[in-house]
Design a protein around this motif. Structure first.
Motif, PDB file in Angstrom:
ATOM      1  N   ILE A   1     -12.358 -22.604 -39.480  1.00 47.26           N
ATOM      2  CA  ILE A   1     -12.325 -23.911 -39.267  1.00 47.26           C
ATOM      3  C   ILE A   1     -12.076 -24.069 -37.804  1.00 47.26           C
ATOM      4  O   ILE A   1     -10.882 -23.795 -37.160  1.00 47.26           O
ATOM      5  N   ARG A   2     -13.119 -24.618 -36.962  1.00 52.81           N
ATOM      6  CA  ARG A   2     -12.890 -24.910 -35.542  1.00 52.81           C
ATOM      7  C   ARG A   2     -12.394 -26.332 -35.242  1.00 52.81           C
ATOM      8  O   ARG A   2     -12.072 -27.076 -36.305  1.00 52.81           O
ATOM      9  N   ALA A   3     -12.191 -26.461 -34.300  1.00 54.63           N
ATOM     10  CA  ALA A   3     -11.638 -27.924 -33.750  1.00 54.63           C
ATOM     11  C   ALA A   3     -12.535 -28.974 -34.332  1.00 54.63           C
ATOM     12  O   ALA A   3     -13.805 -28.953 -34.350  1.00 54.63           O
ATOM     13  N   GLY A   4     -12.078 -30.192 -34.691  1.00 57.71           N
ATOM     14  CA  GLY A   4     -12.924 -31.036 -35.575  1.00 57.71           C
ATOM     15  C   GLY A   4     -13.334 -30.611 -36.753  1.00 57.71           C
ATOM     16  O   GLY A   4     -14.206 -31.593 -37.387  1.00 57.71           O
ATOM     17  N   ASP A   5     -12.819 -29.882 -37.329  1.00 55.74           N
ATOM     18  CA  ASP A   5     -12.879 -29.370 -39.016  1.00 55.74           C
ATOM     19  C   ASP A   5     -14.302 -28.710 -39.157  1.00 55.74           C
ATOM     20  O   ASP A   5     -14.855 -28.626 -40.147  1.00 55.74           O
ATOM     21  N   ALA A   6     -15.009 -28.528 -37.956  1.00 58.19           N
ATOM     22  CA  ALA A   6     -16.452 -27.763 -38.148  1.00 58.19           C
ATOM     23  C   ALA A   6     -15.987 -26.305 -38.758  1.00 58.19           C
ATOM     24  O   ALA A   6     -15.042 -25.607 -38.287  1.00 58.19           O
ATOM     25  N   VAL A   7     -16.771 -26.130 -39.475  1.00 54.69           N
ATOM     26  CA  VAL A   7     -16.550 -24.687 -40.531  1.00 54.69           C
ATOM     27  C   VAL A   7     -17.735 -23.718 -39.921  1.00 54.69           C
ATOM     28  O   VAL A   7     -18.976 -24.025 -40.146  1.00 54.69           O
ATOM     29  N   GLU A   8     -17.524 -22.525 -39.268  1.00 52.16           N
ATOM     30  CA  GLU A   8     -18.325 -21.579 -39.200  1.00 52.16           C
ATOM     31  C   GLU A   8     -18.241 -20.340 -40.153  1.00 52.16           C
ATOM     32  O   GLU A   8     -17.140 -19.843 -40.405  1.00 52.16           O
ATOM     33  N   ARG A   9     -19.531 -20.141 -40.717  1.00 48.66           N
ATOM     34  CA  ARG A   9     -19.686 -19.198 -41.799  1.00 48.66           C
ATOM     35  C   ARG A   9     -20.101 -17.944 -41.336  1.00 48.66           C
ATOM     36  O   ARG A   9     -20.946 -17.926 -40.176  1.00 48.66           O
ATOM     37  N   PHE A  10     -19.935 -16.839 -42.270  1.00 52.08           N
ATOM     38  CA  PHE A  10     -20.522 -15.565 -41.805  1.00 52.08           C
ATOM     39  C   PHE A  10     -21.037 -14.725 -42.925  1.00 52.08           C
ATOM     40  O   PHE A  10     -20.987 -15.074 -44.240  1.00 52.08           O
ATOM     41  N   SER A  11     -22.204 -13.920 -42.508  1.00 54.89           N
ATOM     42  CA  SER A  11     -23.027 -13.513 -43.602  1.00 54.89           C
ATOM     43  C   SER A  11     -22.211 -12.188 -43.956  1.00 54.89           C
ATOM     44  O   SER A  11     -22.806 -11.613 -45.287  1.00 54.89           O
ATOM     45  N   THR A  12     -21.114 -12.095 -43.654  1.00 56.59           N
ATOM     46  CA  THR A  12     -20.232 -10.607 -44.020  1.00 56.59           C
ATOM     47  C   THR A  12     -18.876 -10.974 -44.024  1.00 56.59           C
ATOM     48  O   THR A  12     -18.632 -11.881 -43.283  1.00 56.59           O
ATOM     49  N   GLY A  13     -18.336 -10.314 -44.772  1.00 49.84           N
ATOM     50  CA  GLY A  13     -16.928 -10.423 -45.036  1.00 49.84           C
ATOM     51  C   GLY A  13     -16.076  -9.678 -44.073  1.00 49.84           C
ATOM     52  O   GLY A  13     -14.743  -9.911 -43.869  1.00 49.84           O
ATOM     53  N   LYS A  14     -16.311  -8.785 -43.099  1.00 50.11           N
ATOM     54  CA  LYS A  14     -15.992  -8.069 -42.178  1.00 50.11           C
ATOM     55  C   LYS A  14     -16.046  -8.726 -40.709  1.00 50.11           C
ATOM     56  O   LYS A  14     -17.199  -8.682 -39.970  1.00 50.11           O
ATOM     57  N   VAL A  15     -15.077  -9.596 -40.506  1.00 43.62           N
ATOM     58  CA  VAL A  15     -15.151 -10.683 -39.272  1.00 43.62           C
ATOM     59  C   VAL A  15     -13.925 -10.364 -38.346  1.00 43.62           C
ATOM     60  O   VAL A  15     -12.871 -10.112 -38.779  1.00 43.62           O
ATOM     61  N   GLY A  16     -14.206 -10.476 -36.833  1.00 43.07           N
ATOM     62  CA  GLY A  16     -13.130 -10.260 -36.237  1.00 43.07           C
ATOM     63  C   GLY A  16     -12.915  -9.252 -35.325  1.00 43.07           C
ATOM     64  O   GLY A  16     -13.591  -7.921 -35.568  1.00 43.07           O
ATOM     65  N   PRO A  17     -11.983  -9.020 -34.557  1.00 44.39           N
ATOM     66  CA  PRO A  17     -10.871 -10.073 -34.286  1.00 44.39           C
ATOM     67  C   PRO A  17     -11.483 -11.394 -33.553  1.00 44.39           C
ATOM     68  O   PRO A  17     -12.461 -11.179 -32.516  1.00 44.39           O
ATOM     69  N   LEU A  18     -11.343 -12.400 -33.996  1.00 44.85           N
ATOM     70  CA  LEU A  18     -11.780 -13.658 -33.079  1.00 44.85           C
ATOM     71  C   LEU A  18     -10.719 -14.589 -33.096  1.00 44.85           C
ATOM     72  O   LEU A  18      -9.598 -14.713 -33.672  1.00 44.85           O
ATOM     73  N   ARG A  19     -10.527 -15.224 -31.789  1.00 45.80           N
ATOM     74  CA  ARG A  19      -9.638 -16.350 -31.400  1.00 45.80           C
ATOM     75  C   ARG A  19      -9.391 -17.635 -32.137  1.00 45.80           C
ATOM     76  O   ARG A  19     -10.569 -18.199 -32.262  1.00 45.80           O
ATOM     77  N   LEU A  20      -8.280 -17.948 -32.476  1.00 47.01           N
ATOM     78  CA  LEU A  20      -8.120 -19.450 -33.083  1.00 47.01           C
ATOM     79  C   LEU A  20      -7.077 -19.977 -32.230  1.00 47.01           C
ATOM     80  O   LEU A  20      -6.096 -19.556 -31.667  1.00 47.01           O
ATOM     81  N   GLU A  21      -7.514 -21.257 -31.925  1.00 46.07           N
ATOM     82  CA  GLU A  21      -6.834 -22.204 -31.173  1.00 46.07           C
ATOM     83  C   GLU A  21      -5.787 -22.948 -32.065  1.00 46.07           C
ATOM     84  O   GLU A  21      -6.007 -22.770 -33.283  1.00 46.07           O
ATOM     85  N   GLN A  22      -4.739 -23.407 -31.522  1.00 47.94           N
ATOM     86  CA  GLN A  22      -3.680 -24.122 -32.301  1.00 47.94           C
ATOM     87  C   GLN A  22      -4.447 -25.165 -33.006  1.00 47.94           C
ATOM     88  O   GLN A  22      -5.304 -25.985 -32.341  1.00 47.94           O
ATOM     89  N   GLY A  23      -4.133 -25.291 -34.457  1.00 47.35           N
ATOM     90  CA  GLY A  23      -4.831 -26.348 -35.273  1.00 47.35           C
ATOM     91  C   GLY A  23      -6.037 -25.776 -36.029  1.00 47.35           C
ATOM     92  O   GLY A  23      -6.408 -26.442 -36.934  1.00 47.35           O
ATOM     93  N   GLU A  24      -6.542 -24.668 -35.453  1.00 46.21           N
ATOM     94  CA  GLU A  24      -7.775 -24.081 -35.944  1.00 46.21           C
ATOM     95  C   GLU A  24      -7.110 -23.165 -37.321  1.00 46.21           C
ATOM     96  O   GLU A  24      -5.945 -23.007 -37.438  1.00 46.21           O
ATOM     97  N   GLY A  25      -8.186 -22.694 -38.050  1.00 46.46           N
ATOM     98  CA  GLY A  25      -7.529 -21.675 -39.378  1.00 46.46           C
ATOM     99  C   GLY A  25      -8.870 -21.160 -40.031  1.00 46.46           C
ATOM    100  O   GLY A  25      -9.835 -21.078 -39.238  1.00 46.46           O
TER     101      GLY A  25
END
Length: 560
Positions: free
Chosen positions: A439-463
């Motif tokens: 869940i990025r800023a503005g509640d935009a959802v980024e999806r992935f084709s796999t469940g093996k993801v990251g490490p990716l940075r999340l900013e405050q309020g993201e999830g």
């Protein structure tokens, strides 16, 4: 002790044997409760990522209080390895033996195994032991580990207590290698308390009945359990049964499926499970040691034969033999990484059930979501180096969880079955695949084709979002009783649309009330059954020739 059905030793009376059988079950239940109530970390007291047990002087399982079923073999193998390392003559009263060797117990370094020998009248009679998951044992925080050395502190066979005295130097080494030492030492003390409970209760039993009566009772319990297990195997038709399934990937070679092929042979009252066809060990951290491969077979066997029989003991597992060459993903050799050790063995269990679906359909289940939904975010609370961890672990099946971070963090997921969905059996449909997202800023959802993801940075309020799809269906959904489907709709398990689409059941909603339309259901099911038969006819006529294999065979599927 080498027990067999043909033992000629003096026999204890049936009453005493039954008292001791019930007592060891009660003791391991108390050990389990003790550990849950005193542990510091939720993964122990809520997720039950642990096991406790009592074992005879040779390391054979007398009774275990399971948290996770896949631990059915880990303690026994670890105790036998400790006996081989020290020898009985070098184990003294008051010693507590410790290891987290993944290639001995089959799993990752987070599992600490404490074992106390139980002596009575100068004789080593048994062991009381506990294995529990510590959330942190050092190692790298993020990314995919490629060898065991990056996954944390490795403890060989050590005596953390020597003749009743705790070793302060070994304890300080452990404490210095974990990021949350207060919590780790809390779990340390909880495990010690648990095995001390087992030791104390067992000594009370030995003082009352004596060593010989205890050993003869254990032998009788083993024999009785073996006899019942063999009788259950004889009910399965003799034959060779095979099945294959696939895991998504190993987190390194994304999209390259990991085959899990099993061969089950039933002959008389014995079963042999051959895991030679399971994929070789992989580059990522989804490997496990040979104990995990054997455990997977024994979990499946226990479920197929004597699922409700207590105690869980060595005798009940004697009729099953395991063929497991070294170097497979479930029999990995050093220095293979093992951080996500459990996913493949769980699928081995499901694939054994799949192989035996036609032989004993009343004893098996379809494929499940096969994951502990391990996605998490981590970061530093302040400049002191204190860290936080937010995770969606163990959310279960058919559940969507959403977690937001209140400060910048790093996100990583290692979730399976996002591509190879859990399969249905005997006419059941495949389950939904698992999914992850950011869940990025503005509640935009980024999806992935796999469940093996990251490490990716999340900013405050993201999830991040974790969605667990559940398991495959068992049996033709059109044969499910409409009243049961109605109950599922009322409980919120099935939507009105899914009731009609998948089960052919028409339900009308009137406010908060749901009503089954019997006549419309009969008509819809008749039309759906007719359509299904036509589709089967088309499939039979359009099936590729055996000499010209389909280019899509096995690709991207949850089954072979």
């Amino acid at each position: 002790m080498n027990y067999s059905l043909t033992t000629t030793e003096p026999r204890v009376d049936a009453f005493t044997s039954e008292v001791i059988r019930s007592a060891v079950v009660a003791i391991t239940a108390e050990m389990k409760t003790n550990l849950q109530r005193t542990a510091y970390n939720q993964i122990i007291y809520e997720a039950e990522d642990f096991t406790v047990g009592l074992f005879d002087a040779e390391g054979n399982t007398i009774s275990i209080g399971l948290g996770l079923p896949m631990f059915i073999r880990g303690l026994s193998d670890a105790i036998k390895a400790k006996l081989e390392f020290w020898g009985k003559e070098n184990i003294e009263p008051g010693d507590i033996l410790l290891t987290n060797d993944g290639y001995v117990m089959g799993s990752h370094l987070n599992h600490m195994i404490f074992t106390v020998p139980v002596f009575n009248d100068g004789e080593l009679v048994a062991f009381s032991s506990s294995m529990a998951h510590w959330p942190d044992v050092g190692g790298v925080l993020g990314g995919i580990t490629r060898d065991i050395y990056s996954e944390g502190i490795q403890l060989p066979f050590v005596k953390i207590y020597k003749a009743g005295r705790q070793d302060p130097e070994l304890t300080s080494i452990i404490r210095a290698n974990v990021r949350l030492p207060e919590r780790a030492m809390g779990d340390f003390r909880a495990q010690i308390a648990s095995i001390r409970t087992g030791e104390r209760r067992l000594l009370q039993l030995l003082k009352r009945y004596g060593n010989q009566a205890f050993k003869e009772s254990v032998a009788l319990v083993f024999e009785q359990s073996e006899r019942l297990a063999r009788a259950a195997v004889r009910e399965i038709p003799d034959g060779v049964y095979e099945a294959e399934s696939f895991m998504d990937d190993d987190g390194v070679n994304i999209g390259k499926h990991i085959p899990v092929k099993v061969r089950v042979e039933v002959q008389g009252d014995e079963m042999t499970v051959d895991l030679s066809g399971v994929a070789p060990q992989v580059a990522g951290f989804f490997n496990s040691g040979p104990t995990a491969g054997r455990s997977a077979v024994q979990v499946a066997f226990k479920c197929l034969t004597t699922p409700l029989l207590l105690p869980i003991n060595d005798g009940a597992l004697r009729p099953v033999k395991v063929v497991l060459p070294p170097g497979r993903v479930v029999s990995a050799t050093k220095p293979a990484s093992m951080r996500a050790w459990m996913t493949v063995p769980m699928t081995v269990v499901d694939t054994i059930f799949k192989a035996l679906a036609t032989a004993c359909p009343e004893r098996v289940i379809a494929g499940h979501h096969c994951d502990l939904s391990s996605a998490h975010a981590y970061g530093f609370i302040d400049a002191s180096g204190r860290i936080f961890l937010a995770r969606s672990g163990n959310v279960g099946s058919g559940v969507r969880s959403e977690i937001r971070v209140l400060m910048p963090a790093m996100y990583q997921s290692r979730i399976e079955r996002t591509q190879c969905a859990p399969w249905g059996l005997l006419g059941g449909k495949d389950g939904l695949a698992n999914r992850v997202g950011i869940i990025r800023a503005g509640d935009a959802v980024e999806r992935f084709s796999t469940g093996k993801v990251g490490p990716l940075r999340l900013e405050q309020g993201e999830g991040f979002i974790t969605e667990m799809g559940g398991g495959g269906g068992f049996g033709d959904p059109l044969e499910r009783a409409p009243e049961r489907v109605l109950a599922d709709v009322r409980a919120g398990y099935v939507s009105l649309e899914a009731a009609a689409r998948d089960h052919g059941v028409v339900i009308h909603q009137h406010g908060r009330r749901f009503e089954l339309d019997v006549k419309a259901t009969e008509g819809l099911r008749e039309r759906m059954s007719s359509c299904s038969e036509r589709n089967k006819d088309v499939a039979r006529w359009t099936k590729p020739s055996a000499s010209i294999p389909s280019p899509l065979a096995g690709e991207g599927k949850g089954e072979g």
